[in-house]
Motif scaffolding. Structure first.
Motif, PDB file in Angstrom:
ATOM      1  N   TYR A  35       0.830  -1.208   0.000  1.00 13.96           N
ATOM      2  CA  TYR A  35       0.000   0.000   0.000  1.00 13.96           C
ATOM      3  C   TYR A  35       0.860   1.252   0.000  1.00 13.96           C
ATOM      4  CZ  TYR A  35      -3.979  -2.991   0.873  1.00 13.96           C
ATOM      5  OH  TYR A  35      -4.943  -3.954   0.757  1.00 13.96           O
ATOM      6  N   ASP A  36       1.994   1.200   0.669  1.00 14.75           N
ATOM      7  CA  ASP A  36       2.916   2.339   0.710  1.00 14.75           C
ATOM      8  C   ASP A  36       4.322   1.803   0.980  1.00 14.75           C
ATOM      9  OD1 ASP A  36       4.385   4.632   1.089  1.00 14.75           O
ATOM     10  OD2 ASP A  36       3.065   5.491   2.592  1.00 14.75           O
ATOM     11  N   HIS A  37       5.170   1.813  -0.043  1.00 14.07           N
ATOM     12  CA  HIS A  37       6.509   1.225   0.083  1.00 14.07           C
ATOM     13  C   HIS A  37       7.446   2.022   0.981  1.00 14.07           C
ATOM     14  CE1 HIS A  37       7.119   4.121  -3.173  1.00 14.07           C
ATOM     15  NE2 HIS A  37       8.402   4.087  -2.853  1.00 14.07           N
ATOM     16  N   LYS A  38       6.979   3.190   1.481  1.00 10.72           N
ATOM     17  CA  LYS A  38       7.802   4.004   2.365  1.00 10.72           C
ATOM     18  C   LYS A  38       7.293   4.014   3.804  1.00 10.72           C
ATOM     19  CE  LYS A  38       9.150   7.301  -1.219  1.00 10.72           C
ATOM     20  NZ  LYS A  38       9.134   8.722  -1.591  1.00 10.72           N
ATOM     21  N   TYR A  39       6.398   3.110   4.158  1.00  5.08           N
ATOM     22  CA  TYR A  39       5.803   3.108   5.493  1.00  5.08           C
ATOM     23  C   TYR A  39       6.864   2.684   6.506  1.00  5.08           C
ATOM     24  CZ  TYR A  39       1.877   2.827   8.775  1.00  5.08           C
ATOM     25  OH  TYR A  39       0.999   3.030   9.821  1.00  5.08           O
ATOM     26  N   MET A  40       7.306   3.648   7.315  1.00  6.18           N
ATOM     27  CA  MET A  40       8.466   3.439   8.186  1.00  6.18           C
ATOM     28  C   MET A  40       8.271   2.341   9.231  1.00  6.18           C
ATOM     29  SD  MET A  40      10.148   7.194   8.796  1.00  6.18           S
ATOM     30  CE  MET A  40       8.681   8.019   9.345  1.00  6.18           C
ATOM     31  N   ASP A  41       7.087   2.243   9.795  1.00 10.85           N
ATOM     32  CA  ASP A  41       6.849   1.222  10.817  1.00 10.85           C
ATOM     33  C   ASP A  41       7.042  -0.173  10.230  1.00 10.85           C
ATOM     34  OD1 ASP A  41       6.210   0.157  13.290  1.00 10.85           O
ATOM     35  OD2 ASP A  41       4.047   0.439  13.057  1.00 10.85           O
ATOM     36  N   ALA A  42       6.533  -0.387   9.017  1.00 10.08           N
ATOM     37  CA  ALA A  42       6.682  -1.699   8.371  1.00 10.08           C
ATOM     38  C   ALA A  42       8.136  -1.961   7.991  1.00 10.08           C
ATOM     39  CB  ALA A  42       5.794  -1.784   7.130  1.00 10.08           C
ATOM     40  N   LEU A  43       8.826  -0.943   7.501  1.00  7.13           N
ATOM     41  CA  LEU A  43      10.231  -1.125   7.116  1.00  7.13           C
ATOM     42  C   LEU A  43      11.098  -1.485   8.319  1.00  7.13           C
ATOM     43  CD1 LEU A  43      10.666   1.845   4.617  1.00  7.13           C
ATOM     44  CD2 LEU A  43      10.817  -0.592   4.052  1.00  7.13           C
ATOM     45  N   SER A  44      10.909  -0.770   9.431  1.00  6.08           N
ATOM     46  CA  SER A  44      11.758  -1.056  10.600  1.00  6.08           C
ATOM     47  C   SER A  44      11.408  -2.407  11.223  1.00  6.08           C
ATOM     48  CB  SER A  44      11.645   0.070  11.631  1.00  6.08           C
ATOM     49  OG  SER A  44      10.339   0.172  12.122  1.00  6.08           O
ATOM     50  N   SER A  45      10.124  -2.737  11.262  1.00  3.98           N
ATOM     51  CA  SER A  45       9.735  -4.029  11.835  1.00  3.98           C
ATOM     52  C   SER A  45      10.166  -5.190  10.945  1.00  3.98           C
ATOM     53  CB  SER A  45       8.223  -4.071  12.047  1.00  3.98           C
ATOM     54  OG  SER A  45       7.831  -3.107  12.995  1.00  3.98           O
ATOM     55  N   ARG A  46      10.044  -5.007   9.632  1.00  4.79           N
ATOM     56  CA  ARG A  46      10.502  -6.061   8.721  1.00  4.79           C
ATOM     57  C   ARG A  46      12.015  -6.243   8.847  1.00  4.79           C
ATOM     58  NH1 ARG A  46       9.692  -5.547   2.283  1.00  4.79           N
ATOM     59  NH2 ARG A  46      11.364  -4.040   2.582  1.00  4.79           N
ATOM     60  N   GLY A  47      12.737  -5.135   9.037  1.00  2.00           N
ATOM     61  CA  GLY A  47      14.179  -5.216   9.237  1.00  2.00           C
ATOM     62  C   GLY A  47      14.545  -6.050  10.450  1.00  2.00           C
ATOM     63  N   GLN A  48      13.765  -5.934  11.517  1.00  2.00           N
ATOM     64  CA  GLN A  48      14.022  -6.745  12.710  1.00  2.00           C
ATOM     65  C   GLN A  48      13.824  -8.224  12.419  1.00  2.00           C
ATOM     66  OE1 GLN A  48      11.492  -5.184  15.796  1.00  2.00           O
ATOM     67  NE2 GLN A  48      12.408  -3.159  15.669  1.00  2.00           N
ATOM     68  N   SER A  49      12.786  -8.542  11.651  1.00  2.00           N
ATOM     69  CA  SER A  49      12.556  -9.948  11.284  1.00  2.00           C
ATOM     70  C   SER A  49      13.684 -10.466  10.406  1.00  2.00           C
ATOM     71  CB  SER A  49      11.221 -10.099  10.551  1.00  2.00           C
ATOM     72  OG  SER A  49      10.151  -9.824  11.412  1.00  2.00           O
ATOM     73  N   TYR A  50      14.125  -9.632   9.469  1.00  2.00           N
ATOM     74  CA  TYR A  50      15.235 -10.040   8.597  1.00  2.00           C
ATOM     75  C   TYR A  50      16.490 -10.359   9.410  1.00  2.00           C
ATOM     76  CZ  TYR A  50      13.047  -8.830   4.081  1.00  2.00           C
ATOM     77  OH  TYR A  50      12.254  -8.791   2.966  1.00  2.00           O
ATOM     78  N   ILE A  51      16.753  -9.587  10.457  1.00  2.00           N
ATOM     79  CA  ILE A  51      17.933  -9.862  11.293  1.00  2.00           C
ATOM     80  C   ILE A  51      17.834 -11.252  11.911  1.00  2.00           C
ATOM     81  CG2 ILE A  51      19.045  -9.258  13.488  1.00  2.00           C
ATOM     82  CD1 ILE A  51      18.708  -6.334  12.711  1.00  2.00           C
ATOM     83  N   ILE A  52      16.680 -11.579  12.473  1.00  2.00           N
ATOM     84  CA  ILE A  52      16.489 -12.896  13.096  1.00  2.00           C
ATOM     85  C   ILE A  52      16.650 -14.003  12.054  1.00  2.00           C
ATOM     86  CG2 ILE A  52      14.839 -14.406  14.292  1.00  2.00           C
ATOM     87  CD1 ILE A  52      15.884 -12.104  16.036  1.00  2.00           C
TER      88      ILE A  52
END
Length: 151
Positions: A113-130
């Motif tokens: 819906y919005d490729h710049k949505y900061m909350d989703a980007l930061s949360s997805r980044g946390q999942s990627y780290i794990i």
């Protein structure tokens, strides 16, 4: 549910309840979104209470996208803002239940819906780290830092 998830992390009981509720909310919101799209309605229109009057934002400021709605209460968010908020909360519930791939999928849905949505980007980044996907995590965190410095 969000309060219980952050206060009581018991390894799955409340997270599974939250996942079920957020999944139903997503289904209902997506039905509303499809109906609005079919009727040609603006899916990014927000209503912000200012004193005793209601201010309407037509959502045409695409430089900030839905990030302008991050701190609005749910009653004021647009349908797309609601979808992003609920998808992010669903993703966070998956994360807290150790379902990291599903967490990424949920955040990807939000970002559709919005490729710049900061909350989703930061949360997805946390999942990627794990998940050990450090390059993807770094890309997401870098985008958040860029977007946040623009605000």
């Amino acid at each position: 549910l969000k309060y219980r998830d952050t206060v009581i992390h018991d390894g799955g009981t409340y997270q599974m309840e939250a996942i079920e509720v957020y999944s139903r909310a997503v289904s209902l919101l997506e039905d509303m979104w499809r109906k609005m799209m079919t009727n040609g309605e603006d899916t990014r229109k927000t209503t912000i209470a200012h004193g005793n009057e209601q201010l309407v934002d037509d959502g045409n400021d695409y430089s900030t996208g839905l990030n302008r709605e991050l701190f609005l209460d749910y009653e004021s968010k647009s349908i797309e803002g609601l979808l992003c908020a609920v998808y992010c909360n669903l993703g966070k519930s998956y994360f807290m239940s150790n379902m990291f791939e599903r967490s990424v999928q949920s955040h990807n849905q939000c970002l559709s819906y919005d490729h710049k949505y900061m909350d989703a980007l930061s949360s997805r980044g946390q999942s990627y780290i794990i998940l050990g996907k450090y390059k993807e995590a770094a890309t997401d965190f870098y985008h958040v830092l860029q977007l946040d410095s623009i605000r």
